[in-house]
Design a protein around this motif. Structure first.
Motif, PDB file in Angstrom:
ATOM      1  N   ASN A  88       2.533  -6.893   1.315  1.00  0.00           N
ATOM      2  CA  ASN A  88       2.341  -5.687   0.516  1.00  0.00           C
ATOM      3  C   ASN A  88       2.517  -5.871  -0.994  1.00  0.00           C
ATOM      4  N   SER A  89       2.877  -7.087  -1.435  1.00  0.00           N
ATOM      5  CA  SER A  89       3.068  -7.256  -2.877  1.00  0.00           C
ATOM      6  C   SER A  89       2.884  -8.717  -3.263  1.00  0.00           C
ATOM      7  N   SER A  90       2.579  -8.951  -4.533  1.00  0.00           N
ATOM      8  CA  SER A  90       2.338 -10.312  -4.996  1.00  0.00           C
ATOM      9  C   SER A  90       3.661 -11.031  -5.244  1.00  0.00           C
ATOM     10  N   THR A  91       3.630 -12.343  -5.114  1.00  0.00           N
ATOM     11  CA  THR A  91       4.864 -13.132  -5.286  1.00  0.00           C
ATOM     12  C   THR A  91       5.457 -12.983  -6.695  1.00  0.00           C
ATOM     13  N   PRO A  92       4.667 -13.127  -7.774  1.00  0.00           N
ATOM     14  CA  PRO A  92       5.277 -12.961  -9.100  1.00  0.00           C
ATOM     15  C   PRO A  92       5.956 -11.602  -9.265  1.00  0.00           C
ATOM     16  N   ALA A  93       5.361 -10.549  -8.689  1.00  0.00           N
ATOM     17  CA  ALA A  93       5.926  -9.209  -8.832  1.00  0.00           C
ATOM     18  C   ALA A  93       7.323  -9.133  -8.216  1.00  0.00           C
ATOM     19  N   ARG A  94       7.535  -9.888  -7.151  1.00  0.00           N
ATOM     20  CA  ARG A  94       8.833  -9.805  -6.467  1.00  0.00           C
ATOM     21  C   ARG A  94       9.879 -10.710  -7.097  1.00  0.00           C
TER      22      ARG A  94
ATOM     23  N   ALA B 164       0.244  15.234   0.360  1.00  0.00           N
ATOM     24  CA  ALA B 164       0.129  14.665   1.708  1.00  0.00           C
ATOM     25  C   ALA B 164       1.363  13.850   2.084  1.00  0.00           C
ATOM     26  N   CYS B 165       2.227  13.568   1.099  1.00  0.00           N
ATOM     27  CA  CYS B 165       3.466  12.815   1.372  1.00  0.00           C
ATOM     28  C   CYS B 165       4.274  13.544   2.427  1.00  0.00           C
ATOM     29  N   ILE B 166       4.660  12.801   3.501  1.00  0.00           N
ATOM     30  CA  ILE B 166       5.426  13.416   4.581  1.00  0.00           C
ATOM     31  C   ILE B 166       6.917  13.110   4.457  1.00  0.00           C
ATOM     32  N   GLY B 167       7.284  12.421   3.372  1.00  0.00           N
ATOM     33  CA  GLY B 167       8.708  12.156   3.129  1.00  0.00           C
ATOM     34  C   GLY B 167       9.360  11.274   4.177  1.00  0.00           C
ATOM     35  N   CYS B 168       8.611  10.321   4.721  1.00  0.00           N
ATOM     36  CA  CYS B 168       9.169   9.480   5.790  1.00  0.00           C
ATOM     37  C   CYS B 168      10.131   8.438   5.244  1.00  0.00           C
ATOM     38  N   GLY B 169       9.937   8.031   3.980  1.00  0.00           N
ATOM     39  CA  GLY B 169      10.837   7.047   3.381  1.00  0.00           C
ATOM     40  C   GLY B 169      10.352   5.611   3.491  1.00  0.00           C
ATOM     41  N   ALA B 170       9.107   5.409   3.949  1.00  0.00           N
ATOM     42  CA  ALA B 170       8.577   4.039   4.061  1.00  0.00           C
ATOM     43  C   ALA B 170       8.514   3.359   2.699  1.00  0.00           C
ATOM     44  N   CYS B 171       8.288   4.172   1.639  1.00  0.00           N
ATOM     45  CA  CYS B 171       8.218   3.614   0.286  1.00  0.00           C
ATOM     46  C   CYS B 171       9.548   2.984  -0.105  1.00  0.00           C
ATOM     47  N   VAL B 172      10.640   3.707   0.191  1.00  0.00           N
ATOM     48  CA  VAL B 172      11.975   3.193  -0.121  1.00  0.00           C
ATOM     49  C   VAL B 172      12.258   1.954   0.724  1.00  0.00           C
ATOM     50  N   ALA B 173      11.884   2.051   2.021  1.00  0.00           N
ATOM     51  CA  ALA B 173      12.187   0.966   2.951  1.00  0.00           C
ATOM     52  C   ALA B 173      11.470  -0.324   2.574  1.00  0.00           C
ATOM     53  N   SER B 174      10.219  -0.219   2.089  1.00  0.00           N
ATOM     54  CA  SER B 174       9.471  -1.446   1.820  1.00  0.00           C
ATOM     55  C   SER B 174       9.632  -1.932   0.389  1.00  0.00           C
ATOM     56  N   CYS B 175      10.162  -1.095  -0.493  1.00  0.00           N
ATOM     57  CA  CYS B 175      10.378  -1.516  -1.881  1.00  0.00           C
ATOM     58  C   CYS B 175      11.505  -2.526  -1.939  1.00  0.00           C
ATOM     59  N   LYS B 176      11.285  -3.631  -2.625  1.00  0.00           N
ATOM     60  CA  LYS B 176      12.345  -4.641  -2.693  1.00  0.00           C
ATOM     61  C   LYS B 176      13.548  -4.124  -3.479  1.00  0.00           C
ATOM     62  N   ASN B 177      13.325  -3.081  -4.278  1.00  0.00           N
ATOM     63  CA  ASN B 177      14.419  -2.487  -5.057  1.00  0.00           C
ATOM     64  C   ASN B 177      14.981  -1.226  -4.407  1.00  0.00           C
ATOM     65  N   GLY B 178      14.447  -0.864  -3.261  1.00  0.00           N
ATOM     66  CA  GLY B 178      14.884   0.381  -2.627  1.00  0.00           C
ATOM     67  C   GLY B 178      14.659   1.583  -3.526  1.00  0.00           C
ATOM     68  N   VAL B 228       1.048   0.262  -0.540  1.00  0.00           N
ATOM     69  CA  VAL B 228       0.414  -0.427   0.589  1.00  0.00           C
ATOM     70  C   VAL B 228       0.980   0.087   1.914  1.00  0.00           C
ATOM     71  N   GLU B 229       2.293   0.313   1.943  1.00  0.00           N
ATOM     72  CA  GLU B 229       2.944   0.664   3.209  1.00  0.00           C
ATOM     73  C   GLU B 229       2.950   2.161   3.491  1.00  0.00           C
ATOM     74  N   CYS B 230       2.638   2.988   2.478  1.00  0.00           N
ATOM     75  CA  CYS B 230       2.690   4.439   2.671  1.00  0.00           C
ATOM     76  C   CYS B 230       1.684   4.868   3.739  1.00  0.00           C
ATOM     77  N   PRO B 231       2.157   5.547   4.801  1.00  0.00           N
ATOM     78  CA  PRO B 231       1.221   5.946   5.856  1.00  0.00           C
ATOM     79  C   PRO B 231       0.202   6.982   5.378  1.00  0.00           C
TER      80      PRO B 231
END
Lengths: 264, 255
Positions: A88-94, B164-178, B228-231
């Motif tokens: 879901n994301s590019s390596t440099p971005a992470r 259309a956001c259903i507030g599931c939290g997938a964005c937080v879960a998949s973000c490397k920074n939460g 990318v991960e947002c349903p």
């Protein structure tokens, strides 16, 4: 992060244009062009202000980056046992924080090698050159001259003395008659020259650092626009292409310079 | 395509409550129909566990048709599993092969504490919404019909897409920074784009961002993982819009 990042991108362009003087002209002409550029950079009042903005930007960009990374790490105390972020994301971005830290290490060594010698310890010698002229008896005599700001050639002998780093005085009368240039060109050339044992390491480290910078810019350039809210269907593609072009061209041109000097 | 059965191994996060330490536990599950949904597969596993007199696995679910935002699950390293544009309840076992090992973990975020097993407390999103995700409407009886306000079609479409956001939290879960910026960006945008939302725009974005930071979410570094991960396919454009709104409000607000 975005504002300082974009400012530092413009700084890179300026720095690159200066560095290119090292390879665009050769011989004494190249030496003169680069040392004159170095003089301009260390004496022009507008550039002085700009250089302070640059120091502050680097510090702010680094410190803010560290603080944000600490917050971001805290936001996920327990990591995933299985994670697949490459989907879901590019390596440099992470790896912006890691890349940024490596760039900072490079900046520190780079400043110790050149900036510190030029500005603080004043180890950089004066720009002088030797002219061979026959004397009355026909013997070839070598006379060393300083190359000065006001296009004078001042002989390097007891009649003249250097004060305040680059000011040339008539020794007896204590009158300033000219201002010389620091020979940063020779320092750089020697630093990356094949004759210098540590040059190969210096060139490799420099080139590697430019790769790191490239990856940092690969994500950073376009990311800065998004952070500032500049996301628009019409311009996104252009910002993306310009960012990636910038990330390739600027570090590549920087990296070519020490390689050319080394191979000379 | 004819249904077939697969045998799988599951590594599922088990945690008694917020105060205890959890761990991944391994389960074998045989004869899973490839036509079953992922949640039906978990139901099947729970039946097996109940028959073995073991504690069933707690997981969130409600509508099972991808609109309620209740289901979550980090499956094989991705929010809502390997498919894009779907929630976990819309994921089917035909996406997996016989003999697969599937990791199932809860959303990992300081702001989403684990309630039990795979269930996390997403009330942080509710508090952000309560901080400004609304329009104040006078209900004295002379409320104006919303349709009487002319709204450009493009704006209405964009507001609808954000909503259309259903507030599931997938964005937080998949973000490397939460980071919760995609969620908050969508909620800010759906009002910022409409005339009804403009009245409270300044306070809304400032209050919602403040609440987001207080909840302990991370910061956005524009990796784009959330989009990318947002349903529901919520666009990063919404984060940029929130940043614009925030800058504008920050510069002009007297608060």
């Amino acid at each position: 992060m975005a504002l300082t990042g974009l400012f530092l991108c413009t700084f890179l362009v300026g720095h690159l244009l200066g560095n290119l003087q090292l390879i665009l002209k050769t011989g004494e002409e190249g030496r003169r062009a680069f040392n004159e550029y170095a003089y301009f950079m260390s004496h022009n009042p507008a550039i002085k202000i700009l250089s302070w903005v640059t120091y502050i930007s680097i510090l702010f960009h680094a410190i803010d980056g560290i603080l944000l990374t600490i917050q971001n790490k805290k936001a996920r105390p327990i990591p995933y046992a299985r994670n697949n972020p490459s989907k879901n994301s590019s390596t440099p971005a992470r790896y912006m924080a890691v890349l940024g830290t490596l760039v900072l290490v490079f900046i520190a060594t780079h400043m110790a090698n050149f900036w510190y010698k030029m500005k603080i310890s004043e180890e950089v010698p004066m720009h002088s050159f030797i002219v061979s002229v026959p004397d009355q008896s026909g013997q070839i005599q070598n006379q060393e001259f300083y190359y000065t700001h006001n296009l004078q050639l001042i002989p390097k002998d007891d009649n003249f003395s250097v004060k305040n780093g680059t000011d040339l005085y008539m020794s007896k009368m204590n009158i300033k008659i000219g201002e010389g240039y620091r020979d940063l060109h020779t320092v750089v050339m020697q630093f990356f020259s094949k004759d210098n044992d540590s040059a190969l390491f210096a060139v490799l480290f420099y080139v590697l650092s430019m790769f790191v910078l490239s990856f940092h810019l690969w994500h950073g350039f376009a990311s800065a626009f998004q952070s500032l809210g500049l996301n628009h269907k019409k311009y996104n593609a252009a910002i993306g292409y310009i960012g990636k072009g910038f990330a390739i061209v600027v570090p590549l041109l920087f990296a070519i310079i020490p390689i050319i000097i080394y191979l000379k | 395509m004819a249904a077939k059965s697969i045998n799988i191994t599951l590594k599922i996060w088990r945690q008694k409550n917020a105060n205890t330490k959890g761990a991944l536990e391994t389960y074998s599950l045989n004869e899973v129909s490839t036509d079953s949904s992922f949640l039906e597969m978990l139901d099947q596993l729970n039946e097996q566990l109940i028959n073995e007199r073991k504690e069933p696995i707690a997981f969130d679910h409600d509508c099972r048709e991808g609109i309620c935002g209740m289901c979550s699950l980090y499956i094989n390293g991705r929010a809502h599993g390997p498919e894009t544009g779907t929630t976990t309840c819309q994921l089917h076992m035909r996406m997996f092969s016989d003999g697969d090992t599937i990791y199932v973990e809860p959303w990992r975020s300081r702001a989403f504490p684990i309630v039990k097993d795979l269930v996390v407390d997403r009330s942080a999103f509710d508090r952000i919404q309560q901080a400004g995700g609304f329009v104040s409407v006078n209900t004295s009886g002379n409320t104006m019909d919303a349709n009487s306000l002319p709204i450009p079609k493009d704006d209405a479409d964009k507001a609808f897409e954000a909503a259309a956001c259903i507030g599931c939290g997938a964005c937080v879960a998949s973000c490397k920074n939460g980071s919760a910026m995609l969620f908050v960006g969508a909620k800010v945008s759906q009002y910022a784009l409409l005339p009804q939302g403009k009245v409270e725009a300044r306070d809304r974005v400032l209050n919602m961002v403040r609440q987001m930071d207080e909840e302990g979410f991370g910061n956005c570094t524009n990796t784009g993982a959330c989009e990318v991960e947002c349903p529901k396919g919520i666009s990063l454009e919404n984060i940029a819009r929130m940043n614009r709104e925030f800058l504008k409000a920050g510069l002009s607000s007297e608060k």
